[in-house]
Motif scaffolding. Structure first.
Motif, PDB file in Angstrom:
ATOM      1  N   VAL A 237       0.842  -1.206   0.000  1.00 46.48           N
ATOM      2  CA  VAL A 237       0.000   0.000   0.000  1.00 46.48           C
ATOM      3  C   VAL A 237       0.877   1.256   0.000  1.00 46.48           C
ATOM      4  CG1 VAL A 237      -1.729   1.321   1.290  1.00 46.48           C
ATOM      5  CG2 VAL A 237      -1.967  -1.158   1.061  1.00 46.48           C
ATOM      6  N   SER A 238       1.938   1.242   0.764  1.00 52.43           N
ATOM      7  CA  SER A 238       2.861   2.389   0.787  1.00 52.43           C
ATOM      8  C   SER A 238       3.502   2.604  -0.578  1.00 52.43           C
ATOM      9  CB  SER A 238       3.943   2.181   1.845  1.00 52.43           C
ATOM     10  OG  SER A 238       3.383   2.199   3.130  1.00 52.43           O
ATOM     11  N   ASN A 239       3.886   1.519  -1.242  1.00 49.69           N
ATOM     12  CA  ASN A 239       4.470   1.630  -2.579  1.00 49.69           C
ATOM     13  C   ASN A 239       3.461   2.193  -3.566  1.00 49.69           C
ATOM     14  OD1 ASN A 239       6.918   0.618  -1.729  1.00 49.69           O
ATOM     15  ND2 ASN A 239       6.515  -1.461  -2.429  1.00 49.69           N
ATOM     16  N   LEU A 240       2.207   1.763  -3.472  1.00 49.14           N
ATOM     17  CA  LEU A 240       1.163   2.283  -4.353  1.00 49.14           C
ATOM     18  C   LEU A 240       0.938   3.769  -4.096  1.00 49.14           C
ATOM     19  CD1 LEU A 240      -0.965   1.747  -6.526  1.00 49.14           C
ATOM     20  CD2 LEU A 240      -2.551   1.118  -4.679  1.00 49.14           C
ATOM     21  N   GLU A 241       0.906   4.158  -2.838  1.00 48.49           N
ATOM     22  CA  GLU A 241       0.743   5.578  -2.495  1.00 48.49           C
ATOM     23  C   GLU A 241       1.902   6.401  -3.041  1.00 48.49           C
ATOM     24  OE1 GLU A 241      -1.888   5.549   1.587  1.00 48.49           O
ATOM     25  OE2 GLU A 241       0.272   5.200   1.781  1.00 48.49           O
ATOM     26  N   ALA A 242       3.111   5.871  -2.952  1.00 49.21           N
ATOM     27  CA  ALA A 242       4.279   6.579  -3.482  1.00 49.21           C
ATOM     28  C   ALA A 242       4.196   6.682  -5.002  1.00 49.21           C
ATOM     29  CB  ALA A 242       5.559   5.870  -3.069  1.00 49.21           C
ATOM     30  N   HIS A 243       3.776   5.613  -5.642  1.00 49.25           N
ATOM     31  CA  HIS A 243       3.647   5.610  -7.104  1.00 49.25           C
ATOM     32  C   HIS A 243       2.608   6.627  -7.563  1.00 49.25           C
ATOM     33  CE1 HIS A 243       3.546   4.035 -11.192  1.00 49.25           C
ATOM     34  NE2 HIS A 243       2.227   3.932 -11.078  1.00 49.25           N
ATOM     35  N   LEU A 244       1.481   6.699  -6.876  1.00 50.59           N
ATOM     36  CA  LEU A 244       0.409   7.622  -7.236  1.00 50.59           C
ATOM     37  C   LEU A 244       0.603   9.020  -6.663  1.00 50.59           C
ATOM     38  CD1 LEU A 244      -2.636   5.239  -6.693  1.00 50.59           C
ATOM     39  CD2 LEU A 244      -1.555   5.876  -8.868  1.00 50.59           C
TER      40      LEU A 244
ATOM     41  N   THR B 295      -0.056  10.136  -3.679  1.00 51.57           N
ATOM     42  CA  THR B 295      -1.199  10.574  -2.879  1.00 51.57           C
ATOM     43  C   THR B 295      -1.460   9.560  -1.771  1.00 51.57           C
ATOM     44  OG1 THR B 295      -3.468  11.389  -2.957  1.00 51.57           O
ATOM     45  CG2 THR B 295      -2.984   9.462  -4.289  1.00 51.57           C
ATOM     46  N   ARG B 296      -2.065  10.016  -0.713  1.00 50.55           N
ATOM     47  CA  ARG B 296      -2.421   9.131   0.397  1.00 50.55           C
ATOM     48  C   ARG B 296      -3.770   8.479   0.104  1.00 50.55           C
ATOM     49  NH1 ARG B 296      -0.258  10.117   5.765  1.00 50.55           N
ATOM     50  NH2 ARG B 296      -0.112   7.930   6.172  1.00 50.55           N
TER      51      ARG B 296
ATOM     52  N   SER C  78      -8.984   4.061   7.533  1.00 49.22           N
ATOM     53  CA  SER C  78     -10.108   4.573   6.755  1.00 49.22           C
ATOM     54  C   SER C  78      -9.602   5.015   5.396  1.00 49.22           C
ATOM     55  CB  SER C  78     -10.797   5.733   7.485  1.00 49.22           C
ATOM     56  OG  SER C  78      -9.900   6.797   7.673  1.00 49.22           O
ATOM     57  N   VAL C  79     -10.459   4.925   4.420  1.00 53.36           N
ATOM     58  CA  VAL C  79     -10.105   5.261   3.048  1.00 53.36           C
ATOM     59  C   VAL C  79     -10.263   6.758   2.844  1.00 53.36           C
ATOM     60  CG1 VAL C  79     -10.642   4.787   0.631  1.00 53.36           C
ATOM     61  CG2 VAL C  79     -10.912   2.987   2.331  1.00 53.36           C
ATOM     62  N   THR C  80      -9.270   7.368   2.194  1.00 51.14           N
ATOM     63  CA  THR C  80      -9.341   8.795   1.874  1.00 51.14           C
ATOM     64  C   THR C  80     -10.207   9.004   0.631  1.00 51.14           C
ATOM     65  OG1 THR C  80      -7.427   8.729   0.425  1.00 51.14           O
ATOM     66  CG2 THR C  80      -7.002   9.188   2.770  1.00 51.14           C
ATOM     67  N   GLU C  81     -10.445  10.246   0.286  1.00 54.56           N
ATOM     68  CA  GLU C  81     -11.222  10.563  -0.917  1.00 54.56           C
ATOM     69  C   GLU C  81     -10.524  10.024  -2.165  1.00 54.56           C
ATOM     70  OE1 GLU C  81     -12.798  14.465  -3.327  1.00 54.56           O
ATOM     71  OE2 GLU C  81     -12.655  14.594  -1.151  1.00 54.56           O
ATOM     72  N   ALA C  82      -9.199  10.168  -2.205  1.00 59.34           N
ATOM     73  CA  ALA C  82      -8.432   9.627  -3.337  1.00 59.34           C
ATOM     74  C   ALA C  82      -8.545   8.106  -3.392  1.00 59.34           C
ATOM     75  CB  ALA C  82      -6.980  10.046  -3.231  1.00 59.34           C
ATOM     76  N   GLY C  83      -8.541   7.477  -2.233  1.00 57.79           N
ATOM     77  CA  GLY C  83      -8.699   6.029  -2.167  1.00 57.79           C
ATOM     78  C   GLY C  83     -10.067   5.588  -2.645  1.00 57.79           C
ATOM     79  N   GLU C  84     -11.084   6.369  -2.341  1.00 56.72           N
ATOM     80  CA  GLU C  84     -12.443   6.071  -2.809  1.00 56.72           C
ATOM     81  C   GLU C  84     -12.511   6.135  -4.334  1.00 56.72           C
ATOM     82  OE1 GLU C  84     -15.335   5.199  -1.369  1.00 56.72           O
ATOM     83  OE2 GLU C  84     -14.599   5.207   0.687  1.00 56.72           O
ATOM     84  N   GLN C  85     -11.850   7.121  -4.904  1.00 61.07           N
ATOM     85  CA  GLN C  85     -11.860   7.279  -6.354  1.00 61.07           C
ATOM     86  C   GLN C  85     -11.121   6.150  -7.043  1.00 61.07           C
ATOM     87  OE1 GLN C  85     -10.353  11.182  -7.224  1.00 61.07           O
ATOM     88  NE2 GLN C  85     -12.142  12.206  -6.375  1.00 61.07           N
ATOM     89  N   LEU C  86     -10.083   5.669  -6.417  1.00 59.71           N
ATOM     90  CA  LEU C  86      -9.320   4.549  -6.992  1.00 59.71           C
ATOM     91  C   LEU C  86     -10.142   3.290  -6.969  1.00 59.71           C
ATOM     92  CD1 LEU C  86      -6.593   3.557  -8.168  1.00 59.71           C
ATOM     93  CD2 LEU C  86      -5.967   2.970  -5.828  1.00 59.71           C
TER      94      LEU C  86
END
Length: 65
Positions: free
Chosen positions: A37-44, A46-47, A57-65
């Motif tokens: 998950v940390s690698n994916l956040e770094a790649h994108l 965004t948190r 909890s899922v962030t707004e960016a996580g919801e969109q993904l």
């Protein structure tokens, strides 16, 4: 892990609500799921998840993904 596997790990964490439960589902360690998950956040760049000592909890960016 590649990006697709990292996305799968993120999806499991988001659905299960915890890194430990996701690790059980994916038959891997909690550390591997957290790293994915940390690698994916770094790649994108965004948190995707808000983490506290007791919850995830899922962030707004996580919801969109």
């Amino acid at each position: 892990m590649d990006t697709l596997q990292n996305m799968r790990a993120f999806s499991c964490v988001a659905e299960a609500g915890s890194f430990t439960a996701a690790a059980v589902q994916l038959d891997t360690t909690t550390a591997n799921v957290s790293r994915a998950v940390s690698n994916l956040e770094a790649h994108l760049q965004t948190r995707l998840l808000n983490r506290t000592t007791r919850s995830v909890s899922v962030t707004e960016a996580g919801e969109q993904l």
